[in-house]
Scaffold this motif. Sequence first.
Motif, short mmCIF file in Angstrom:
data_model
loop_
_atom_site.label_atom_id
_atom_site.label_comp_id
_atom_site.label_asym_id
_atom_site.label_seq_id
_atom_site.Cartn_x
_atom_site.Cartn_y
_atom_site.Cartn_z
N ALA A 145 -0.63 11.65 -4.51
CA ALA A 145 -0.89 10.50 -6.13
C ALA A 145 -1.92 9.39 -5.82
O ALA A 145 -2.20 8.00 -6.61
N ILE A 146 -2.32 9.23 -4.46
CA ILE A 146 -2.90 8.58 -3.99
C ILE A 146 -4.52 8.22 -3.97
O ILE A 146 -5.35 9.53 -3.99
N GLY A 147 -4.54 7.70 -5.20
CA GLY A 147 -6.13 7.27 -5.56
C GLY A 147 -7.19 8.20 -6.51
O GLY A 147 -8.10 8.62 -6.56
N THR A 148 -5.77 9.51 -6.78
CA THR A 148 -6.10 10.09 -7.72
C THR A 148 -6.36 10.53 -9.26
O THR A 148 -6.71 10.58 -10.38
N GLY A 149 -5.44 8.95 -9.20
CA GLY A 149 -5.04 9.00 -11.09
C GLY A 149 -4.31 9.46 -11.45
O GLY A 149 -3.59 9.76 -12.24
N VAL A 150 -3.59 10.22 -10.36
CA VAL A 150 -2.52 11.29 -11.26
C VAL A 150 -1.15 10.50 -10.83
O VAL A 150 -1.09 10.70 -9.52
N THR A 151 -0.10 10.37 -11.26
CA THR A 151 0.83 9.12 -11.02
C THR A 151 1.98 10.79 -10.77
O THR A 151 2.17 11.69 -11.87
N ALA A 152 3.11 10.67 -10.19
CA ALA A 152 4.66 10.93 -10.69
C ALA A 152 5.51 10.50 -11.58
O ALA A 152 5.22 9.19 -12.14
N SER A 153 5.65 11.18 -11.90
CA SER A 153 6.42 10.65 -13.04
C SER A 153 7.58 10.06 -12.77
O SER A 153 7.76 9.89 -11.48
N PRO A 154 7.88 9.39 -13.32
CA PRO A 154 9.65 8.60 -12.98
C PRO A 154 10.41 8.78 -12.69
O PRO A 154 10.85 8.84 -12.48
N GLU A 155 10.79 10.20 -13.42
CA GLU A 155 11.76 11.13 -13.55
C GLU A 155 11.00 12.00 -11.70
O GLU A 155 11.73 11.49 -10.88
N GLN A 156 10.29 12.55 -11.43
CA GLN A 156 9.70 13.04 -9.94
C GLN A 156 9.90 11.60 -9.24
O GLN A 156 10.26 11.64 -8.03
N TYR A 167 7.82 2.55 -4.77
CA TYR A 167 7.15 3.74 -5.47
C TYR A 167 5.33 2.76 -4.79
O TYR A 167 4.55 2.13 -4.99
N GLY A 168 4.42 4.51 -4.26
CA GLY A 168 2.57 4.05 -4.85
C GLY A 168 2.32 5.48 -5.41
O GLY A 168 2.56 6.38 -4.46
N GLY A 169 1.59 5.24 -5.96
CA GLY A 169 0.42 6.40 -6.07
C GLY A 169 -0.06 7.09 -7.31
O GLY A 169 1.11 6.52 -8.33
N SER A 170 -1.16 5.63 -8.26
CA SER A 170 -1.16 5.45 -9.26
C SER A 170 -1.17 4.72 -9.88
O SER A 170 -0.87 4.97 -10.26
N VAL A 171 -0.59 3.59 -9.30
CA VAL A 171 0.03 2.69 -10.32
C VAL A 171 -0.74 1.99 -10.60
O VAL A 171 -1.90 1.12 -10.49
N LYS A 172 -0.91 1.53 -12.10
CA LYS A 172 -1.65 0.73 -13.15
C LYS A 172 -0.91 0.26 -13.30
O LYS A 172 -0.10 0.38 -13.84
N PRO A 173 -1.59 -1.28 -14.49
CA PRO A 173 -1.17 -1.74 -15.80
C PRO A 173 0.28 -1.13 -16.45
O PRO A 173 0.97 -1.17 -17.19
N GLY A 174 -0.11 0.38 -16.91
CA GLY A 174 -0.10 0.86 -18.06
C GLY A 174 1.15 1.70 -17.60
O GLY A 174 1.89 2.26 -18.66
#
Length: 254
Positions: free
Chosen positions: A175-186, A214-221
């Motif tokens: 999920a790091i720098g990939t734009g793929v975020t872990a789901s909140p559940e994961q 948590y770290g990995g493609s965190v964004k404002p959205g």
Amino acid sequence: MSRKKIVAGNWKMYKTLPEAMETIGTLTHALAVQSPKENVEVWIAPPSVILPMIIHNYHNRGISFGAQNCSEHKEGAYTGEISAAMIKSVEAQFVILGHSERRAYHHENDTLIHKKIRAALSNQLIAIYCCGETLDQRNAGQHFDIVRKQVTEALSGFNADEMSNIVIAYEPVWAIGTGVTASPEQAQEMHALIRETLRQLFDGKVADQMHILYGGSVKPGNAAELFSQPDIDGGLVGGASLVASDFTGIIYAA
Ligand code: PEP
């Protein structure tokens, strides 16, 4: 148990001194106009060479500053390395250790990272300990075992007092720098497993007090949903921390 939220930015090897000063200037101005919630702390790790200048100009402006790595050694003939004492001497407050990029490109393992955490704590720095599985490990169903092993190897042997100066960042490598975020559940299920591991290694108090980011493609959205999970105490943010408006979006979501 109510824990504060920490929104930490990892700038990696981005920004020259003028670029860094401009971003921090914009950020501190925005935070002065609209303060984050009272229980939210903002931390930033710029490149080390820029750290003293930023601290000199922007201390006491609502942001804590730290480094992205330190040596496990106290001092010596280690060309290119930076000691925890040096980081402390410029009045930085924390250091990120065991980031997956350090593990991948500099072959760091949890035995070494344990020593680096010890060096940080001996110099009154908070250590942000990073852990997380690769995509192959997750696809093979090994992710819980991998993260449990990382946390156990890196953190066993510290006492409760020392543990109160450690923050854990769960950062799935995929999920790091990939734009793929872990789901909140994961993310939540892994954070709960990390807390349970701490309960077994130490005790309930250490587990309940630990801040797990948590770290990995965190964004404002996606920040608000991630940060509202019961075991997620904020985020370690890479790419989105480089742009002041994105980072403030994440801070206000906390
Ligand atoms: C990181 O490098 O710690 C990170 C989480 O990066 P990004 O937010 O860009 O995925």
